[in-house]
Design an enzyme around this catalytic site. Sequence first.
Site, PDB file in Angstrom:
ATOM      1  N   SER A 178       0.733  -1.151   0.102  1.00 55.75           N
ATOM      2  CA  SER A 178       0.161  -0.006   0.204  1.00 55.75           C
ATOM      3  C   SER A 178       0.762   1.204   0.016  1.00 55.75           C
ATOM      4  CB  SER A 178      -0.875  -0.097   1.337  1.00 55.75           C
ATOM      5  OG  SER A 178      -1.950   0.946   0.921  1.00 55.75           O
ATOM      6  N   ASP A 186      -6.129  -3.751  -2.195  1.00 58.87           N
ATOM      7  CA  ASP A 186      -5.112  -3.517  -1.348  1.00 58.87           C
ATOM      8  C   ASP A 186      -4.268  -4.517  -0.968  1.00 58.87           C
ATOM      9  OD1 ASP A 186      -3.269  -2.411   0.595  1.00 58.87           O
ATOM     10  OD2 ASP A 186      -4.809  -0.919   1.135  1.00 58.87           O
TER      11      ASP A 186
END
Length: 332
Positions: free
Chosen positions: A95, A226
Amino acid sequence: MNNSNTDNIIIINDSEPTYNLEDVINEIGDLLEDFDKIIDQYKQTIDQMVKKPKYVNLVLSGGSIRGISHIGVIKKLIDEELLDLSKMKAVAGVSAGAMLGLLIVLGFTIGEIWDFILNLDTKKIVDPDFMLILEKCGVERGRIIYDLIEDILTSKTDTKHINFKQLYEKTGIHFTVVGSCLTTKDVIYYDHINTPTFKVSVAVRISIGMPGFFTPIDIGGKKYIDGAVLNNYPMNLFAKELDKTIGILICNEHNTNYKYFEEYFMAIINLFMYNYFEKTCHQYADNTIYVKKAPENVFIFNFDLDNNTKMKLFEYGIEAAEEFIKNKFDNK
């Protein structure tokens, strides 16, 4: 008186000297042993003159906008000569950590990275469209950030769509980006070994795709989101090199005071992942710098940060690194 002709004669023994082969071999062996010692001493002297950093592998967790704290941690590690960004062997990021990791792999100095963050208008890197939520399962396509990633890649490599194999050939650094496949429920490790021809920009975009905010990426009928959902802290990739590896973990505080919908939403996600990540965090405690503090006005979907807030995040990173160094090195 008769003089002998032999009185002034010098007799020279011109016979060949004799050598013991075993003795010669032993002498040569001793010389070679002495030579090896000299070389070792020379290497030690060079190592002392050019100090090697303790850590050459770096793991960067997710953390949304709080990932700015990573920079403060790294700055402190550099100042203490525990880390040298020009001597990195491997970087793994998730991320926000994937985004920062890319800058490090591309050769940006910590000063350049910090200047980039200070000059970045964070509220302009997203353009939410709440009409997308029903159709695309998110409110932000991530196009602005994706274009920013490709601009950065172009500035350093002259190749907008560079893949992992090409990036490794240019940098010599093993860069790993973590993503999650929502369709197969698998964690994906994008790097020059597993996904050599995969575009770096797409991998980073996948890795930052916070569910509920960014729309998933569809590739071949599979949805990708993610990386933090399945592995927010990929220290496991360096299980055999822990002595050379340092990780930074942006910790989420588990509280019941929800001021924003985003905090409530993330609390639910954290609840699902809590037991797994608690075990992981403790397993690698000796190699982990925990960043626990954050300004009150910072939450996961808030991209509108002024430089004072950025500075606080940076300073909290420095404080976390100082605590780690004190506990690990100063108390010994």
